[in-house]
Design a protein around this motif. Structure first.
Motif, mmCIF file in Angstrom:
data_model
loop_
_atom_site.group_PDB
_atom_site.id
_atom_site.type_symbol
_atom_site.label_atom_id
_atom_site.label_comp_id
_atom_site.label_asym_id
_atom_site.label_seq_id
_atom_site.Cartn_x
_atom_site.Cartn_y
_atom_site.Cartn_z
ATOM 1 N N GLN A 28 70.668 34.684 54.904
ATOM 2 C CA GLN A 28 70.275 35.763 55.807
ATOM 3 C C GLN A 28 68.823 36.150 55.522
ATOM 4 O OE1 GLN A 28 72.744 39.127 56.417
ATOM 5 N NE2 GLN A 28 74.636 37.964 56.196
ATOM 6 N N ASP A 60 69.983 34.539 61.122
ATOM 7 C CA ASP A 60 69.668 35.847 61.711
ATOM 8 C C ASP A 60 70.818 36.402 62.548
ATOM 9 O OD1 ASP A 60 69.114 33.866 63.633
ATOM 10 O OD2 ASP A 60 67.461 34.990 64.532
ATOM 11 N N TYR A 61 71.618 35.530 63.188
ATOM 12 C CA TYR A 61 72.806 36.074 63.875
ATOM 13 C C TYR A 61 73.700 36.780 62.851
ATOM 14 C CZ TYR A 61 72.557 33.352 68.356
ATOM 15 O OH TYR A 61 72.231 32.832 69.576
ATOM 16 N N SER A 63 72.930 38.199 60.196
ATOM 17 C CA SER A 63 72.382 39.444 59.657
ATOM 18 C C SER A 63 72.678 40.631 60.578
ATOM 19 C CB SER A 63 70.877 39.314 59.410
ATOM 20 O OG SER A 63 70.186 39.274 60.628
ATOM 21 N N LEU A 64 73.009 40.359 61.847
ATOM 22 C CA LEU A 64 73.279 41.464 62.770
ATOM 23 C C LEU A 64 74.541 42.237 62.402
ATOM 24 C CD1 LEU A 64 72.354 39.851 66.215
ATOM 25 C CD2 LEU A 64 71.007 41.413 64.822
ATOM 26 N N THR A 65 75.374 41.653 61.540
ATOM 27 C CA THR A 65 76.581 42.391 61.133
ATOM 28 C C THR A 65 76.214 43.583 60.253
ATOM 29 O OG1 THR A 65 76.878 40.864 59.294
ATOM 30 C CG2 THR A 65 78.204 40.452 61.256
ATOM 31 N N THR A 68 70.442 47.446 60.456
ATOM 32 C CA THR A 68 70.477 48.650 61.290
ATOM 33 C C THR A 68 69.215 48.773 62.142
ATOM 34 O OG1 THR A 68 69.725 49.791 59.312
ATOM 35 C CG2 THR A 68 72.053 50.051 59.897
ATOM 36 N N PRO A 70 66.602 46.450 64.089
ATOM 37 C CA PRO A 70 66.235 45.078 64.493
ATOM 38 C C PRO A 70 64.759 44.760 64.267
ATOM 39 C CG PRO A 70 67.478 46.180 66.223
ATOM 40 C CD PRO A 70 67.202 47.210 65.177
ATOM 41 N N ILE A 73 63.826 42.504 61.285
ATOM 42 C CA ILE A 73 64.303 41.117 61.124
ATOM 43 C C ILE A 73 63.141 40.118 61.123
ATOM 44 C CG2 ILE A 73 65.782 39.290 62.066
ATOM 45 C CD1 ILE A 73 67.589 41.406 63.226
ATOM 46 N N SER A 100 69.282 31.642 65.584
ATOM 47 C CA SER A 100 69.365 32.079 66.979
ATOM 48 C C SER A 100 68.500 31.234 67.910
ATOM 49 C CB SER A 100 68.981 33.555 67.098
ATOM 50 O OG SER A 100 67.640 33.727 66.724
#
Ligand code: AMP
Length: 352
Positions: A28, A60-61, A63-65, A68, A70, A73, A100
């Motif tokens: 990540q 990076d997808y 890391s979206l979990t 907070t 964006p 990133i 991504s």
């Protein structure tokens, strides 16, 4: 604790296969690398390039979990990839891409989800931990994380995934998802195997917990020598040696553990000096700081060059995505056809 060399795998003893085996790994985007990332993963990735066809990606997808903001990133991606390149990941030899940028992985995740019983995901330990810790903040992305991970691995048809022993269940889940998909829709995916690398647990500057950014106990690998010195001097050493004249216990001291890696020719003497109270903790920390700074000096130079050309990272990632998408498209077409999708298109040729 830290061992000086990356561990070999069973592949080292096996006869050479007809083609080089494919390795896949990702991280990540957490910004600059620390000693834990380096000794636990990055130096091993660099070494794997000699024997495998390697693909490394920025997750990076994934890391979206947890991310907070964006806006953080993109800078974190640039910082991390600059450290990767400076440490020796070579875009000529390895495919290095941003997850991504290869959206095929999201579609494969969808197809694999059809072959993944919910119970398998609900039993994943990291998911259960999150559920206990933040019951009010559980999204589907967290539950589906292992399916996306399976898609990451299966899309480039990776043969080997370098992991520590503790990650073995994740690889097993990928294998089970692949097996179930193949059983239900037709043989599409090879089952990847874990490449069990010795991933030492590098302790943080506090000496009691794993080095990690969230704990604020890290030593940045490419920090300036002065910054490294300042951080190392704050490290907790042998708590059972309150006075300089007391005998030390290097086997229980994190500073001494790091000397095993960064001072390969003198760590035994350093340990002996501690045991016999000939040296003090301040000496040992001073030597460690300069050994770390020296070890990373060539990488710091390469990083400075990359910082002077900030476009390089994005060029590397764009070229990597082009290469990754070729293989991704082939696998996805085969998976779609197996599922009975993609009507009107010719059936894809067999994959190796
Ligand atoms: P993270 O950013 O925590 O997801 O870590 C990225 C990679 O570095 C993973 O392969 C981890 O296993 C490895 N890593 C992170 N922290 C440590 C540590 N303190 N000791 C050993 N390996 C680590």
């Amino acid at each position: 604790m830290v061992e000086p060399s990356a561990a070999p795998s069973a592949d080292a003893a096996a006869p050479a296969p007809a083609r080089r085996l494919r390795v896949l790994s990702g991280m990540q985007p957490t910004g600059r690398m620390h000693l834990g990332n380096y000794l636990g993963a990055l130096r091993n990735w660099v070494a794997l390039q000699d024997r495998y066809d390697c693909t490394f990606f920025v997750a990076d997808y994934h890391s979206l979990t947890t991310v907070t903001d964006p806006a953080t990133i993109r800078p974190a991606i640039a910082e991390m990839v600059m450290d990767w390149l400076a440490a020796g990941l070579d875009p000529e030899r390895s495919v290095i891409f941003l997850q991504s940028d290869v959206p095929e992985v999201a579609e494969l995740h969808l197809l694999l989800s059809m072959a993944t019983p919910l119970g398998w995901l609900e039993r994943v330990p990291s998911y259960k931990e999150r559920l206990e810790q933040y019951p009010e903040n559980i999204n589907y992305g967290l539950l589906g994380y292992p399916v996306l991970q399976a898609a990451d691995i299966l899309l480039p048809r990776a043969d080997r995934v370098p992991v520590g022993e503790d990650q073995a269940p994740h690889i097993e889940l990928t294998r089970e998802i692949a097996r179930r998909f193949n059983g239900r829709f037709g043989q599409v995916f090879p089952e990847p195997e874990g490449l069990f690398t010795e991933t030492p647990r590098v302790m943080g500057t506090d000496g009691v917990s794993k080095m990690s950014k969230s704990r604020g106990n890290t030593i940045g690998i490419l920090d300036s020598p002065e910054q490294i010195r300042r951080t190392v001097m704050t490290m907790v050493t042998d708590v059972e040696r309150p006075r300089r004249t007391d005998r030390g216990h290097p086997e229980r001291c994190n500073v001494c553990a790091l000397h095993r890696f960064f001072s390969p020719d003198r760590w035994e003497g350093i340990w002996e000096g501690e045991r016999e109270a000939r040296t003090g903790c301040v000496d040992v920390k001073r030597w460690l700081a300069s050994a770390i700074a020296d070890h990373f000096a060539p990488m710091r130079e390469r990083r400075a060059e990359l910082e002077a050309r900030p476009g390089t990272v994005w060029e590397v990632l764009a070229a990597g995505a082009d290469r990754a998408r070729g293989a991704a498209r082939e696998t996805l077409d085969a998976a779609r056809a197996a599922c009975g999708l993609g009507h009107g298109q010719p059936a894809p040729a067999g994959l190796d």
